[in-house]
Design a protein around this motif. Sequence first.
Motif, PDB file in Angstrom:
ATOM      1  N   PRO A 226      83.574  54.761 123.644  1.00 24.46           N
ATOM      2  CA  PRO A 226      82.570  54.319 122.666  1.00 24.46           C
ATOM      3  C   PRO A 226      82.001  55.456 121.830  1.00 24.46           C
ATOM      4  CG  PRO A 226      81.655  54.273 124.884  1.00 24.46           C
ATOM      5  CD  PRO A 226      83.112  54.539 125.033  1.00 24.46           C
ATOM      6  N   MET A 227      81.746  56.607 122.422  1.00 26.63           N
ATOM      7  CA  MET A 227      81.070  57.672 121.677  1.00 26.63           C
ATOM      8  C   MET A 227      82.001  58.335 120.661  1.00 26.63           C
ATOM      9  SD  MET A 227      78.638  59.278 124.661  1.00 26.63           S
ATOM     10  CE  MET A 227      77.580  58.189 125.607  1.00 26.63           C
ATOM     11  N   GLU A 228      83.276  58.486 121.005  1.00 23.93           N
ATOM     12  CA  GLU A 228      84.213  58.994 120.013  1.00 23.93           C
ATOM     13  C   GLU A 228      84.373  58.011 118.859  1.00 23.93           C
ATOM     14  OE1 GLU A 228      85.666  61.742 119.375  1.00 23.93           O
ATOM     15  OE2 GLU A 228      85.051  62.847 121.158  1.00 23.93           O
ATOM     16  N   GLN A 229      84.353  56.707 119.154  1.00 20.84           N
ATOM     17  CA  GLN A 229      84.459  55.722 118.084  1.00 20.84           C
ATOM     18  C   GLN A 229      83.206  55.714 117.209  1.00 20.84           C
ATOM     19  OE1 GLN A 229      87.303  54.892 117.491  1.00 20.84           O
ATOM     20  NE2 GLN A 229      88.134  53.210 118.684  1.00 20.84           N
ATOM     21  N   MET A 230      82.062  55.923 117.812  1.00 18.27           N
ATOM     22  CA  MET A 230      80.831  56.002 117.025  1.00 18.27           C
ATOM     23  C   MET A 230      80.915  57.137 116.006  1.00 18.27           C
ATOM     24  SD  MET A 230      78.144  55.350 120.157  1.00 18.27           S
ATOM     25  CE  MET A 230      76.601  55.289 119.257  1.00 18.27           C
ATOM     26  N   MET A 231      81.402  58.276 116.461  1.00 14.50           N
ATOM     27  CA  MET A 231      81.475  59.429 115.555  1.00 14.50           C
ATOM     28  C   MET A 231      82.596  59.282 114.538  1.00 14.50           C
ATOM     29  SD  MET A 231      80.271  62.688 117.847  1.00 14.50           S
ATOM     30  CE  MET A 231      81.259  62.352 119.300  1.00 14.50           C
ATOM     31  N   ALA A 232      83.677  58.584 114.925  1.00  9.70           N
ATOM     32  CA  ALA A 232      84.736  58.335 113.954  1.00  9.70           C
ATOM     33  C   ALA A 232      84.232  57.444 112.830  1.00  9.70           C
ATOM     34  CB  ALA A 232      85.933  57.689 114.646  1.00  9.70           C
ATOM     35  N   LEU A 233      83.495  56.391 113.184  1.00  5.39           N
ATOM     36  CA  LEU A 233      82.920  55.524 112.154  1.00  5.39           C
ATOM     37  C   LEU A 233      81.953  56.304 111.273  1.00  5.39           C
ATOM     38  CD1 LEU A 233      82.368  52.799 110.811  1.00  5.39           C
ATOM     39  CD2 LEU A 233      80.788  52.273 112.681  1.00  5.39           C
ATOM     40  N   LEU A 234      81.135  57.125 111.882  1.00  5.32           N
ATOM     41  CA  LEU A 234      80.199  57.946 111.113  1.00  5.32           C
ATOM     42  C   LEU A 234      80.944  58.865 110.153  1.00  5.32           C
ATOM     43  CD1 LEU A 234      77.447  59.142 110.413  1.00  5.32           C
ATOM     44  CD2 LEU A 234      77.588  60.522 112.505  1.00  5.32           C
ATOM     45  N   ALA A 235      82.024  59.488 110.615  1.00  2.00           N
ATOM     46  CA  ALA A 235      82.780  60.385 109.751  1.00  2.00           C
ATOM     47  C   ALA A 235      83.336  59.647 108.542  1.00  2.00           C
ATOM     48  CB  ALA A 235      83.912  61.044 110.541  1.00  2.00           C
ATOM     49  N   LEU A 236      83.857  58.442 108.760  1.00  2.00           N
ATOM     50  CA  LEU A 236      84.438  57.683 107.660  1.00  2.00           C
ATOM     51  C   LEU A 236      83.380  57.242 106.652  1.00  2.00           C
ATOM     52  CD1 LEU A 236      86.992  55.482 109.627  1.00  2.00           C
ATOM     53  CD2 LEU A 236      87.478  57.498 108.229  1.00  2.00           C
ATOM     54  N   ILE A 237      82.159  57.005 107.140  1.00  2.00           N
ATOM     55  CA  ILE A 237      81.069  56.615 106.229  1.00  2.00           C
ATOM     56  C   ILE A 237      80.452  57.850 105.580  1.00  2.00           C
ATOM     57  CG2 ILE A 237      78.764  55.589 106.112  1.00  2.00           C
ATOM     58  CD1 ILE A 237      79.650  53.676 108.372  1.00  2.00           C
ATOM     59  N   GLU A 238      80.005  58.789 106.386  1.00  2.00           N
ATOM     60  CA  GLU A 238      79.307  59.974 105.875  1.00  2.00           C
ATOM     61  C   GLU A 238      80.196  60.812 104.973  1.00  2.00           C
ATOM     62  OE1 GLU A 238      77.982  64.298 106.371  1.00  2.00           O
ATOM     63  OE2 GLU A 238      79.868  63.324 106.894  1.00  2.00           O
ATOM     64  N   GLY A 239      81.506  60.842 105.283  1.00  2.00           N
ATOM     65  CA  GLY A 239      82.436  61.610 104.472  1.00  2.00           C
ATOM     66  C   GLY A 239      82.951  60.879 103.252  1.00  2.00           C
ATOM     67  N   GLY A 240      82.537  59.622 103.056  1.00  2.00           N
ATOM     68  CA  GLY A 240      82.880  58.892 101.838  1.00  2.00           C
ATOM     69  C   GLY A 240      84.237  58.220 101.831  1.00  2.00           C
ATOM     70  N   VAL A 241      84.937  58.194 102.967  1.00  2.00           N
ATOM     71  CA  VAL A 241      86.263  57.571 102.986  1.00  2.00           C
ATOM     72  C   VAL A 241      86.162  56.080 102.658  1.00  2.00           C
ATOM     73  CG1 VAL A 241      88.258  57.006 104.424  1.00  2.00           C
ATOM     74  CG2 VAL A 241      87.196  59.266 104.595  1.00  2.00           C
ATOM     75  N   LEU A 242      85.211  55.386 103.269  1.00  2.00           N
ATOM     76  CA  LEU A 242      85.069  53.952 103.009  1.00  2.00           C
ATOM     77  C   LEU A 242      84.515  53.691 101.618  1.00  2.00           C
ATOM     78  CD1 LEU A 242      83.790  52.657 106.473  1.00  2.00           C
ATOM     79  CD2 LEU A 242      86.128  53.007 105.671  1.00  2.00           C
ATOM     80  N   GLU A 243      83.705  54.584 101.106  1.00  2.00           N
ATOM     81  CA  GLU A 243      83.192  54.452  99.743  1.00  2.00           C
ATOM     82  C   GLU A 243      84.326  54.558  98.723  1.00  2.00           C
ATOM     83  OE1 GLU A 243      80.836  54.309  96.296  1.00  2.00           O
ATOM     84  OE2 GLU A 243      80.299  53.771  98.354  1.00  2.00           O
ATOM     85  N   ARG A 244      85.208  55.524  98.914  1.00  2.00           N
ATOM     86  CA  ARG A 244      86.286  55.759  97.941  1.00  2.00           C
ATOM     87  C   ARG A 244      87.423  54.760  98.069  1.00  2.00           C
ATOM     88  NH1 ARG A 244      84.914  60.925  99.658  1.00  2.00           N
ATOM     89  NH2 ARG A 244      86.659  61.011 101.144  1.00  2.00           N
ATOM     90  N   HIS A 245      87.509  54.106  99.233  1.00  2.00           N
ATOM     91  CA  HIS A 245      88.649  53.223  99.492  1.00  2.00           C
ATOM     92  C   HIS A 245      88.157  51.865  99.986  1.00  2.00           C
ATOM     93  CE1 HIS A 245      91.141  56.750  98.915  1.00  2.00           C
ATOM     94  NE2 HIS A 245      90.374  57.389  99.784  1.00  2.00           N
ATOM     95  N   PRO A 246      87.590  51.062  99.095  1.00  2.38           N
ATOM     96  CA  PRO A 246      86.964  49.810  99.518  1.00  2.38           C
ATOM     97  C   PRO A 246      87.942  48.768 100.052  1.00  2.38           C
ATOM     98  CG  PRO A 246      87.038  49.972  97.122  1.00  2.38           C
ATOM     99  CD  PRO A 246      87.447  51.305  97.642  1.00  2.38           C
ATOM    100  N   ASN A 247      89.230  48.918  99.764  1.00  4.35           N
ATOM    101  CA  ASN A 247      90.213  47.952 100.255  1.00  4.35           C
ATOM    102  C   ASN A 247      90.963  48.433 101.492  1.00  4.35           C
ATOM    103  OD1 ASN A 247      89.784  45.985  98.166  1.00  4.35           O
ATOM    104  ND2 ASN A 247      90.808  47.392  96.768  1.00  4.35           N
ATOM    105  N   LEU A 248      90.584  49.596 101.989  1.00  3.23           N
ATOM    106  CA  LEU A 248      91.164  50.125 103.222  1.00  3.23           C
ATOM    107  C   LEU A 248      90.665  49.309 104.414  1.00  3.23           C
ATOM    108  CD1 LEU A 248      92.761  52.561 104.542  1.00  3.23           C
ATOM    109  CD2 LEU A 248      90.525  53.670 104.755  1.00  3.23           C
ATOM    110  N   ARG A 249      91.577  48.966 105.340  1.00  2.79           N
ATOM    111  CA  ARG A 249      91.196  48.231 106.549  1.00  2.79           C
ATOM    112  C   ARG A 249      91.286  49.167 107.747  1.00  2.79           C
ATOM    113  NH1 ARG A 249      95.144  45.339 104.397  1.00  2.79           N
ATOM    114  NH2 ARG A 249      96.444  45.344 106.291  1.00  2.79           N
ATOM    115  N   VAL A 250      90.168  49.282 108.484  1.00  2.00           N
ATOM    116  CA  VAL A 250      90.082  50.194 109.619  1.00  2.00           C
ATOM    117  C   VAL A 250      89.612  49.420 110.842  1.00  2.00           C
ATOM    118  CG1 VAL A 250      89.060  52.313 110.513  1.00  2.00           C
ATOM    119  CG2 VAL A 250      89.510  52.098 108.054  1.00  2.00           C
ATOM    120  N   GLY A 251      90.297  49.611 111.967  1.00  2.00           N
ATOM    121  CA  GLY A 251      89.914  48.945 113.209  1.00  2.00           C
ATOM    122  C   GLY A 251      89.533  49.945 114.281  1.00  2.00           C
TER     123      GLY A 251
END
Length: 362
Positions: A226-251
């Motif tokens: 759980p804690m590694e996944q929490m930080m992975a989600l944070l990295a994708l948000i804080e680093g702008g990956v999800l912002e720049r790629h709105p059609n990217l699907r991540v599980g």
Amino acid sequence: MLNGYQIIDADAHVFEPQDLWHNYLEPGLKRFALTSPNITIQGEKIYSKISNDVHNYAVRNIGHNHPTGAIPNGFDSESQVRAMMQMGVDISFLYPSLGLWVMGIDSMTPQLAGAFTRAYNNWLHDFCSYNPQILKGVGAINLHDPEEMLPELHRVVAFGWNAVFLRSNPVKGRLLSDPAYEPFWTECEALGVAVGIHESGSHSRLPTTGADRFNTRFGMHACSHPMEQMMALLALIEGGVLERHPNLRVGFLESGCGWLLYWLWRLDEEYEELGWEVKNNVTMKPSEYFRRQCFITIEPSEPYLDRVIQDIGVDNLLFGSDYPHMDHKQDIVARAVALQEQLGEETVRKILWHNPIRFYGL
């Protein structure tokens, strides 16, 4: 199918045979093939902090859970399909077991990591060819060498696969939001390839939450997923990956979903106070990114699923059996179907079939 439900296992695993690496590594690198019984590469263990007691416990559990068929047949393709039928699973998306460790050794050279990645993908392609309609490969990607990520992505897409996996852990000091990975995210979005984030295992030789503090599997396993996944989600948000790629699907896989309630609340609170600090990468509440393009696997035994659905909705939830790992429960698919009594038939059908169809782009 089980009790009238079509079922997609969004996170199943394979047990790689001992001779995989010798048979599939490129000729000049076969000397790096794994050796048994200690699972080493040129005498060096691929894992850390596994006691003899934990090793014996794993062997006993796997033997208990798979007493006939799978073990004598070496967990081959035929036994994988037979197990799916026994569980009631129609389609399985397959992730590695030992491969999570092999390709997760931080000190490994990028070139050798790439060779292991290609060897695993080639073997998995052959494994799935037994019945590619129901055995779906999830391609490995070499995070050790950003320049190899796109070629391998294109190669597994040519196999007919539409999903790859990445580890949540930092590799060579790089988070998932590292600029070196930006071409990969761009191409995954363009090709419609789903990306499963999978922690590389409590005993991995990558930087892993809890591994610097605890020595028992009890402590390390409780932290890592759980804690590694929490930080992975944070990295994708804080680093702008999800912002720049709105059609990217991540599980986010094999970590349960309960942590998500707290984490999205926490990140939204931080954003309300400190959004100005990340305004170039984060233009809306973190929870909105998750709802828009992220998915997460549930555990049927989690007592707060109704609250997760109330806060997050049902459209982002998946189910994974974790077959055939030592903590795989033989009745887990039946328990997922039984959630209809708590969550309702329509919700369970979404979790077991409709949502994974959308995530994996079937």
